[in-house]
Design an enzyme around this catalytic site. Structure first.
Site, short mmCIF file in Angstrom:
data_model
loop_
_atom_site.label_atom_id
_atom_site.label_comp_id
_atom_site.label_asym_id
_atom_site.label_seq_id
_atom_site.Cartn_x
_atom_site.Cartn_y
_atom_site.Cartn_z
N VAL B 49 -37.08 29.18 -12.22
CA VAL B 49 -37.02 29.14 -10.76
C VAL B 49 -36.88 30.58 -10.28
O VAL B 49 -35.91 31.26 -10.63
CB VAL B 49 -35.83 28.30 -10.27
CG1 VAL B 49 -35.82 28.24 -8.75
CG2 VAL B 49 -35.89 26.91 -10.86
N GLY B 51 -36.53 33.84 -7.63
CA GLY B 51 -35.65 34.12 -6.49
C GLY B 51 -34.20 34.19 -6.92
O GLY B 51 -33.30 34.16 -6.10
N CYS B 52 -33.97 34.29 -8.23
CA CYS B 52 -32.61 34.31 -8.72
C CYS B 52 -32.34 35.63 -9.42
O CYS B 52 -33.19 36.12 -10.14
CB CYS B 52 -32.38 33.17 -9.70
SG CYS B 52 -33.05 31.62 -9.13
N THR B 53 -31.14 36.18 -9.22
CA THR B 53 -30.74 37.39 -9.94
C THR B 53 -30.61 37.07 -11.42
O THR B 53 -30.99 37.84 -12.29
CB THR B 53 -29.38 37.89 -9.44
OG1 THR B 53 -29.48 38.07 -8.04
CG2 THR B 53 -29.00 39.20 -10.10
N SER B 54 -30.05 35.88 -11.68
CA SER B 54 -29.97 35.44 -13.07
C SER B 54 -31.18 34.56 -13.35
O SER B 54 -31.87 34.13 -12.43
CB SER B 54 -28.68 34.65 -13.26
OG SER B 54 -28.60 33.65 -12.27
#
Ligand SMILES: Cc1ncc(COP(=O)(O)O)c(C=O)c1O
Lengths: 412, 142
Positions: B49, B51-54
């Site tokens: 997914v 759009g995540c920093t992680s």
């Protein structure tokens, strides 16, 4: 931890606490702001310059025959002169106002790059670069058939100069390198790199986004062909920055955007272009923010820069040794030449978790790849936690940061 | 799959009991630690997914013969794993239609974790929830 007096002498302490009071968001805030490499806070003088401009001097520049426009034009052009002085450029024609570092680099890639590069030519960057100093060259290479090469970095986070010299050749047409790494804080030996590139006949662009807020920059002493930077990282407004270029290069470059301001005469068939710097400033410029940036320059000039630089170095050293003692903490970027940035990872913990736990304790840092994904891939890290310092940070900020990090580690 | 997932009512109960951030985060981290890892073979680029920093991975599969979907989520960051465990608990045993209609914002508001759902934090939870809803809607009757 040591008090301020241990890292600054008596007279400096007073000057430093006055500096802190100059920044409303710092002076009146419980939050510890250690995300200065992303953007710095603004001194009251810059905020005043912006609101005074809109309250008293707002008009379009360079055109109308009225006093207000005259005042706006004068302030705008005075600001250009301040920026010339700030980087010791030869003439004000060489100071082109842009939206920031990114736009400055894209201007060079579009205008200079498109005219001067062809298949078989090489562009050299390094693995330390910010995406802003990678992607425009990648796009240019795709358009022209030139090849993009990236110099290695050492485990300490320094540019591998042997690799640089090996990559340099008469095929090299352009070298583009950051003055200070935003991800690791390494101060790169740009003067040496520029002189080596010039020996091969290459042109050099220096990405100064992370240097201007921390150190005096002299583009003539560096012999840089282009120097790009952003206002918002040197206490100025967002949306304004500068491209400096050598006169003969700028004069030979075609305009990159067309519109008002940049023209001399226009017929439907043909346009003759305005002289420098206006040739590259199409449309109504960002007048207010240019004036705000001029105020930021004057603010910087009003402080004792060498004292502040010494102080910032001490702060960074102190922070580095404090966190290096914490279990599992590994500092990333261990060059002896660093400025402003302390990047680290914690064994077994994701940088995002550390960032969230610090934020819960009102310590603002940045986590992630810092717009330097190729560097993170090279270091085989998912990212780092980055604490970045500026002249208004003090040892209380450091103490709170170290205490918050210690607590964060106890969670994981 | 939902056998080893703490029921959402229990999580709400537990969280409401804590009055400082430290206990809440320790709890969230424990939830994260307890979340069964996604099989490595599912951690493909297609299941990331963005759009995540992680890193966050998600799979949604239909449960043949049942009106529920099989959700798997994972992340390389612990706090995000805790949040994912919470989302999984909220969606457990729900039909695809329920999942699409479920107001997860309200749940996060009740749990006082709304800031984690915001785009600005970069943990991508909102992107994740949107992706679950899109994928779940593929299993709703047309
Ligand atoms: C080294 C470096 N180059 C370029 C940039 C891009 O600057 P801006 O986003 O202001 O154009 C940054 C900002 O993060 C930077 O740190």
């Amino acid at each position: 931890m040591d008090a301020l007096t241990d890292i600054a002498d008596e007279s400096s302490v007073a000057a430093l606490s006055k500096i802190r009071a100059d920044f409303p968001l710092i002076a009146g805030n419980e939050q510890v702001y250690l995300d200065n490499a992303a953007t710095t806070q603004k001194p009251q003088a810059v905020i005043d310059a912006l609101s005074n401009y809109y309250a008293r001097d707002n008009a379009n520049v360079h055109r109308a025959a009225h006093k207000l426009a005259g005042r706006a034009t004068e302030s705008y052009e005075n600001s250009r002169e301040s920026l010339r002085r700030f980087i010791n450029a030869e003439s004000r024609e060489q100071i082109i106002f842009t939206a920031g570092t990114t736009e400055s680099i894209n201007l060079v890639a579009q205008s200079w790059g498109q005219t001067n590069l062809q298949s078989g030519d090489e562009i050299i960057i390094t693995l330390l670069e910010h995406h802003s100093n990678i992607v425009p060259w990648q796009l240019l290479a795709q358009r022209t058939g030139a090849t993009l090469l990236a110099c290695n970095v050492t485990p300490e986070g320094e540019i591998d100069l042997a690799d640089y010299h090996a990559k340099l050749s008469t095929r090299t047409k352009l070298v583009s390198v950051g003055h200070v790494s935003n991800a690791l804080g390494t101060i790169n030996p740009v003067a040496e790199m520029i002189s080596a590139a010039h020996d091969k006949g290459a042109v050099v662009l220096v990405d100064g986004a992370q240097s201007v807020g921390h150190m005096a920059v002299d583009v003539q002493a560096l012999d840089a062909d282009f120097y790009a930077f952003s206002g918002h990282k040197m206490f100025g407004p967002t949306g304004i920055g500068v491209l400096y270029g050598k006169l003969e290069l700028l004069n030979a470059m075609p305009p990159w955007q067309g519109g008002g301001e940049m023209i001399e005469t226009v017929t439907i068939e043909h346009t003759t272009f305005n002289s420098l710097p206006y040739k590259f400033e199409a449309g109504t410029p960002n007048i207010a923010d240019a004036i705000g940036l001029g105020a930021a320059v004057q603010y910087i000039e009003s402080i004792d820069r060498s004292m502040v630089q010494q102080y910032e170095d001490n702060l960074l050293r102190l922070a580095t040794s404090a966190i290096a003692q914490l279990p599992g903490v590994r500092v990333i970027g261990t060059s002896a030449h660093k400025s402003g940035v302390l990047s680290f990872v914690v064994d077994g913990a994701h940088p995002g978790d550390i960032g969230t736990l610090l934020d819960q304790q009102d310590v603002a840092v940045r986590v992630g790849h810092h717009c330097a994904m190729p560097l993170m891939q090279h270091l085989e890290l998912p990212g780092t936690v980055r604490a970045s310092f500026s002249l208004y940070n003090n040892t209380d900020d450091l103490d709170r940061f170290v205490a918050a990090l210690t607590k964060a580690l106890s969670f994981l | 799959m939902s056998a080893n997932i703490t029921p959402i009512e229990q999580i709400e109960d537990d969280l409401s009991f804590f009055d400082d951030w430290e206990d809440r985060y320790r709890y969230l981290i424990d939830l994260g630690k307890a979340l069964p890892p996604m099989p490595e073979t599912d951690k493909t680029d297609a299941n990331i997914v963005h759009g995540c920093t992680s890193q966050v991975w998600l799979t949604v599969r239909s449960n043949p013969g049942q009106n529920t979907v099989d959700l798997l989520m994972d992340s390389d960051a612990l706090i995000v794993r805790g949040l994912l465990a919470l989302v999984l608990a909220a969606y457990a045993n729900r039909s695809p239609v329920d999942i699409v209609e479920f107001d997860i914002n309200a749940l996060f508001e009740r749990l006082d974790l709304l800031s984690h759902l915001s785009m600005t934090r970069g943990n991508g939870l909102r992107a994740m929830v949107q992706r679950v809803q899109i994928l779940a809607s593929e299993f709703t009757p047309h």
